[in-house]
Design an enzyme around this catalytic site. Sequence first.
Site, PDB file in Angstrom:
ATOM      1  CG  LEU A 125      -1.770   1.268   1.447  1.00  0.00           C
ATOM      2  CD1 LEU A 125      -2.738   1.490   0.278  1.00  0.00           C
ATOM      3  CD2 LEU A 125      -2.546   1.146   2.761  1.00  0.00           C
ATOM      4  N   GLY A 131       1.860   7.701   2.293  1.00  0.00           N
ATOM      5  CA  GLY A 131       1.974   6.940   3.521  1.00  0.00           C
ATOM      6  C   GLY A 131       0.651   6.966   4.256  1.00  0.00           C
ATOM      7  CD  GLU A 363      -0.455  -3.843   9.595  1.00  0.00           C
ATOM      8  OE1 GLU A 363      -1.651  -4.003   9.916  1.00  0.00           O
ATOM      9  OE2 GLU A 363       0.347  -4.767   9.454  1.00  0.00           O
ATOM     10  CD  GLU A 367       0.952  10.826  15.348  1.00  0.00           C
ATOM     11  OE1 GLU A 367       1.650  11.138  16.326  1.00  0.00           O
ATOM     12  OE2 GLU A 367       1.172   9.802  14.657  1.00  0.00           O
TER      13      GLU A 367
END
Length: 380
Positions: A125, A131, A363, A367
């Site tokens: 991903l 990110g 993962e 935050e």
Amino acid sequence: MNFEYTEEQLMAQQSARDFAQRELILDVIERDTKAEFPTQHVKKLAELGFLGMLVDPKYDGTGMDTISYVLAMEEISKVDSSVAVIMSVNNSLVCYGLEKYGTEEQKEKYLKPLALGEKIGAFLLSEPEAGSDATMQRTMAVDKGDYYLVNGTKNWITNGNSASTYIVIVQTDPEKGHKGINALIIDRHAEGISLGPHEDKMGMRSSDTHSVMFTDVKVPKEDRIGEDGFGFKFAMKTLEGGRLGIAAQALGLASGAYELALKYSQERKAFGKEIIHHQAIAFKLADMATEIEAARFLCLKAAWLKDNDKPYGTASAMAKLYCAEMAMKVTTEAVQIFGGYGYVKEYHVERLMRDAKLTQIYEGTSEIQKIVISRAIMDK
């Protein structure tokens, strides 16, 4: 509410504990130092059924519940979180997504060998510029009729080199934004795939992490998961389970550090008595034990919700947030209790502290978990 574990859950916990305490412990420091992939230990994970714990037996999985998975993850993470993250990615991100959203053909071809541990999976991903904001996918999959042509770069990929099966999140139609994203199953050895160097990480060094580059990689349409444009939703739903796996990993890191610190405090003497009898140390241990117990129940609640087909996304975000922050705190306190000994590799706690840091980042950062939780609060 029943707080007792079933016989099956206790067996999973004990099996994982025995494996970790008898086998993983023997070379965990050496593998961490050398950043060496735990090939033989992964084979044992497969033999124990831990690589397909949550997969239905009709697809060659163990068919256990999520509570068993959390218990096993905790025990393995107490000793070696690098092995635990391999187990987590294969179960929570790869096998879960395929079983939940894949076609029967995809399950037969890809899920069965992954559940058996004959192959390992990876979930692709993150990108250099995508990110936390997973909508900004720049890896392109151009529709060529009966296949996609994939170009782009993914980074921070756990199992990047050791995996045989990639699940790759790609952008097909940029004008549609996140609704133009797809999820593709790609053979790691397909023509046009290359890897960046092994990342020299602060922690979880025995897990292999690489960038993965795609250059004109052909992917048949039948290897797309779900309908066209389903990829972003697929990724977000899959990550709900992934967060729970990492929460359990963080819980294990903390409980492993706590157990080591407790044992050390009962043996180490200062000012004429074992340091556990000094209030400064006793209160640290009291705080550590309390926070670990609170974290454990957050994990178990999320696991129970998942097992009972109830919405668990917010609960898993809460578990991941709390467990990760707690793990960093507890492992740091464990180093402090060990004093100078805690700062050297021989006593394990410095490695647990280094490993714990990553649970606040991957993962979904802490935050990001707060964003997920706060949005759920606002929706209510």
